[in-house]
Design a protein around this motif. Structure first.
Motif, PDB file in Angstrom:
ATOM      1  N   THR A  22       0.843  -1.199   0.000  1.00 59.00           N
ATOM      2  CA  THR A  22       0.000   0.000   0.000  1.00 59.00           C
ATOM      3  C   THR A  22       0.875   1.244   0.000  1.00 59.00           C
ATOM      4  N   GLU A  23       1.877   1.272   0.874  1.00 60.62           N
ATOM      5  CA  GLU A  23       2.784   2.427   0.960  1.00 60.62           C
ATOM      6  C   GLU A  23       3.505   2.651  -0.362  1.00 60.62           C
ATOM      7  N   GLU A  24       4.025   1.593  -0.951  1.00 55.72           N
ATOM      8  CA  GLU A  24       4.759   1.719  -2.210  1.00 55.72           C
ATOM      9  C   GLU A  24       3.865   2.265  -3.321  1.00 55.72           C
ATOM     10  N   LEU A  26       0.957   4.037  -3.047  1.00 57.24           N
ATOM     11  CA  LEU A  26       0.568   5.423  -2.776  1.00 57.24           C
ATOM     12  C   LEU A  26       1.714   6.386  -3.099  1.00 57.24           C
ATOM     13  N   LYS A  27       2.900   6.013  -2.691  1.00 53.59           N
ATOM     14  CA  LYS A  27       4.077   6.864  -2.910  1.00 53.59           C
ATOM     15  C   LYS A  27       4.378   6.989  -4.409  1.00 53.59           C
ATOM     16  N   GLN A  28       4.382   5.844  -5.094  1.00 52.91           N
ATOM     17  CA  GLN A  28       4.730   5.835  -6.522  1.00 52.91           C
ATOM     18  C   GLN A  28       3.780   6.696  -7.341  1.00 52.91           C
ATOM     19  N   TYR A  29       2.477   6.662  -7.010  1.00 50.58           N
ATOM     20  CA  TYR A  29       1.490   7.390  -7.801  1.00 50.58           C
ATOM     21  C   TYR A  29       1.030   8.680  -7.128  1.00 50.58           C
ATOM     22  N   GLN A  30       1.716   9.079  -6.062  1.00 49.64           N
ATOM     23  CA  GLN A  30       1.427  10.308  -5.336  1.00 49.64           C
ATOM     24  C   GLN A  30      -0.048  10.407  -4.951  1.00 49.64           C
ATOM     25  N   LEU A  31      -0.539   9.334  -4.345  1.00 50.51           N
ATOM     26  CA  LEU A  31      -1.929   9.267  -3.881  1.00 50.51           C
ATOM     27  C   LEU A  31      -1.951   9.252  -2.358  1.00 50.51           C
ATOM     28  N   LYS A  32      -3.136   9.499  -1.809  1.00 45.40           N
ATOM     29  CA  LYS A  32      -3.290   9.476  -0.362  1.00 45.40           C
ATOM     30  C   LYS A  32      -4.255   8.385   0.103  1.00 45.40           C
ATOM     31  N   LEU A  33      -5.087   7.910  -0.804  1.00 42.89           N
ATOM     32  CA  LEU A  33      -6.067   6.890  -0.444  1.00 42.89           C
ATOM     33  C   LEU A  33      -6.166   5.825  -1.517  1.00 42.89           C
ATOM     34  N   ILE A  34      -6.363   4.600  -1.083  1.00 46.32           N
ATOM     35  CA  ILE A  34      -6.845   3.531  -1.949  1.00 46.32           C
ATOM     36  C   ILE A  34      -8.185   3.131  -1.340  1.00 46.32           C
ATOM     37  N   ILE A  35      -9.234   3.238  -2.142  1.00 43.88           N
ATOM     38  CA  ILE A  35     -10.558   2.818  -1.691  1.00 43.88           C
ATOM     39  C   ILE A  35     -10.955   1.639  -2.556  1.00 43.88           C
ATOM     40  N   ARG A  36     -11.042   0.487  -1.926  1.00 45.60           N
ATOM     41  CA  ARG A  36     -11.425  -0.734  -2.647  1.00 45.60           C
ATOM     42  C   ARG A  36     -12.812  -1.142  -2.172  1.00 45.60           C
ATOM     43  N   SER A  37     -13.442  -2.004  -2.919  1.00 41.61           N
ATOM     44  CA  SER A  37     -14.813  -2.349  -2.558  1.00 41.61           C
ATOM     45  C   SER A  37     -15.061  -3.848  -2.587  1.00 41.61           C
ATOM     46  N   HIS A  38     -16.172  -4.186  -2.028  1.00 41.13           N
ATOM     47  CA  HIS A  38     -16.769  -5.512  -2.076  1.00 41.13           C
ATOM     48  C   HIS A  38     -15.920  -6.616  -1.465  1.00 41.13           C
ATOM     49  N   GLU A  39     -15.643  -6.455  -0.213  1.00 41.76           N
ATOM     50  CA  GLU A  39     -15.143  -7.586   0.562  1.00 41.76           C
ATOM     51  C   GLU A  39     -16.043  -7.648   1.784  1.00 41.76           C
ATOM     52  N   GLY A  40     -17.018  -8.533   1.704  1.00 42.73           N
ATOM     53  CA  GLY A  40     -18.047  -8.585   2.727  1.00 42.73           C
ATOM     54  C   GLY A  40     -17.625  -9.258   4.011  1.00 42.73           C
ATOM     55  N   GLY A  56     -19.866  -1.296   7.462  1.00 39.77           N
ATOM     56  CA  GLY A  56     -19.839  -1.108   6.018  1.00 39.77           C
ATOM     57  C   GLY A  56     -18.505  -0.636   5.467  1.00 39.77           C
ATOM     58  N   TYR A  57     -17.549  -0.427   6.339  1.00 37.91           N
ATOM     59  CA  TYR A  57     -16.223  -0.012   5.875  1.00 37.91           C
ATOM     60  C   TYR A  57     -15.186  -0.377   6.931  1.00 37.91           C
ATOM     61  N   THR A  58     -13.951  -0.458   6.485  1.00 34.66           N
ATOM     62  CA  THR A  58     -12.822  -0.635   7.394  1.00 34.66           C
ATOM     63  C   THR A  58     -11.651   0.182   6.859  1.00 34.66           C
ATOM     64  N   ILE A  59     -10.793   0.601   7.759  1.00 28.91           N
ATOM     65  CA  ILE A  59      -9.524   1.220   7.382  1.00 28.91           C
ATOM     66  C   ILE A  59      -8.477   0.155   7.659  1.00 28.91           C
ATOM     67  N   ASP A  60      -7.982  -0.454   6.592  1.00 27.85           N
ATOM     68  CA  ASP A  60      -7.138  -1.639   6.721  1.00 27.85           C
ATOM     69  C   ASP A  60      -5.664  -1.332   6.902  1.00 27.85           C
ATOM     70  N   HIS A  61      -5.168  -0.345   6.208  1.00 29.97           N
ATOM     71  CA  HIS A  61      -3.761   0.049   6.346  1.00 29.97           C
ATOM     72  C   HIS A  61      -3.699   1.551   6.569  1.00 29.97           C
ATOM     73  N   VAL A  62      -2.956   1.958   7.554  1.00 28.73           N
ATOM     74  CA  VAL A  62      -2.607   3.361   7.751  1.00 28.73           C
ATOM     75  C   VAL A  62      -1.086   3.409   7.675  1.00 28.73           C
ATOM     76  N   LYS A  67      -3.844   5.830   3.335  1.00 30.01           N
ATOM     77  CA  LYS A  67      -4.666   4.751   3.891  1.00 30.01           C
ATOM     78  C   LYS A  67      -5.204   3.838   2.795  1.00 30.01           C
ATOM     79  N   LEU A  68      -5.466   2.603   3.203  1.00 28.56           N
ATOM     80  CA  LEU A  68      -6.219   1.645   2.395  1.00 28.56           C
ATOM     81  C   LEU A  68      -7.551   1.441   3.106  1.00 28.56           C
ATOM     82  N   ILE A  69      -8.641   1.704   2.388  1.00 27.29           N
ATOM     83  CA  ILE A  69      -9.988   1.600   2.933  1.00 27.29           C
ATOM     84  C   ILE A  69     -10.745   0.552   2.128  1.00 27.29           C
ATOM     85  N   THR A  70     -11.513  -0.274   2.813  1.00 31.02           N
ATOM     86  CA  THR A  70     -12.403  -1.215   2.141  1.00 31.02           C
ATOM     87  C   THR A  70     -13.828  -0.789   2.429  1.00 31.02           C
ATOM     88  N   LEU A  71     -14.625  -0.696   1.382  1.00 29.75           N
ATOM     89  CA  LEU A  71     -16.008  -0.235   1.457  1.00 29.75           C
ATOM     90  C   LEU A  71     -16.931  -1.361   1.019  1.00 29.75           C
TER      91      LEU A  71
END
Length: 137
Positions: A22-24, A26-40, A56-62, A67-71
């Motif tokens: 996740t860190e690699e 975010l850093k490579q693409y200069q992003l601050k969030l990854i929001i992924r979906s559909h893991e029930g 309905g959501y979790t913050i999986d990696h900080v 952050k990596l968020i699952t929705l």
């Protein structure tokens, strides 16, 4: 939650990735969030170390870069399958606000009508009468 990439053995498809990935990314693409979906909640309970999907959501990696968020937007999972088993989870959506879009606002919600006769619900495409549906239009 382990570093690196590994096959998702529980599902038999896809990859699991750790906070280092996740860190690699975010850093490579200069992003601050990854929001992924559909893991029930059913998938979550099979993997130790992951938070449940009750809201309905979790913050999986900080990590340092973000952050990596699952929705998961399906409340009362599995709503439309012929089974009495339910997770009584909430669904959620996220609102991102300018200027940085990096402080997600989470909104959880419950099923509007969680009470239905599951035996009358069509459980798959195979149970649909597609010919009747197309001739009716």
């Amino acid at each position: 939650m382990k570093p690196g990439l590994s096959p998702n053995k529980e599902r038999g498809i896809g990859l699991l990735w750790g906070p280092d990935c996740t860190e690699e990314f975010l850093k490579q693409y200069q992003l601050k969030l990854i929001i992924r979906s559909h893991e029930g909640p059913d998938a979550r309970e099979k993997r130790p170390g992951l938070a449940g999907m009750d809201h309905g959501y979790t913050i999986d990696h900080v990590v340092e870069s973000g952050k990596l968020i699952t929705l998961f937007s399906a409340p009362d999972y599995p709503q439309f399958q012929a089974t009495e088993e339910r997770y009584n989870n909430k669904g959620a959506y996220i609102v991102l606000e300018p200027p940085d879009f990096d402080n997600p606002e989470f909104h959880s919600f419950s099923a509007a009508n969680p009470y239905y006769d599951f035996e009358e619900v069509i459980d798959s495409d195979e149970e649909l009468d597609l010919a009747a549906m197309s001739s009716a239009s």
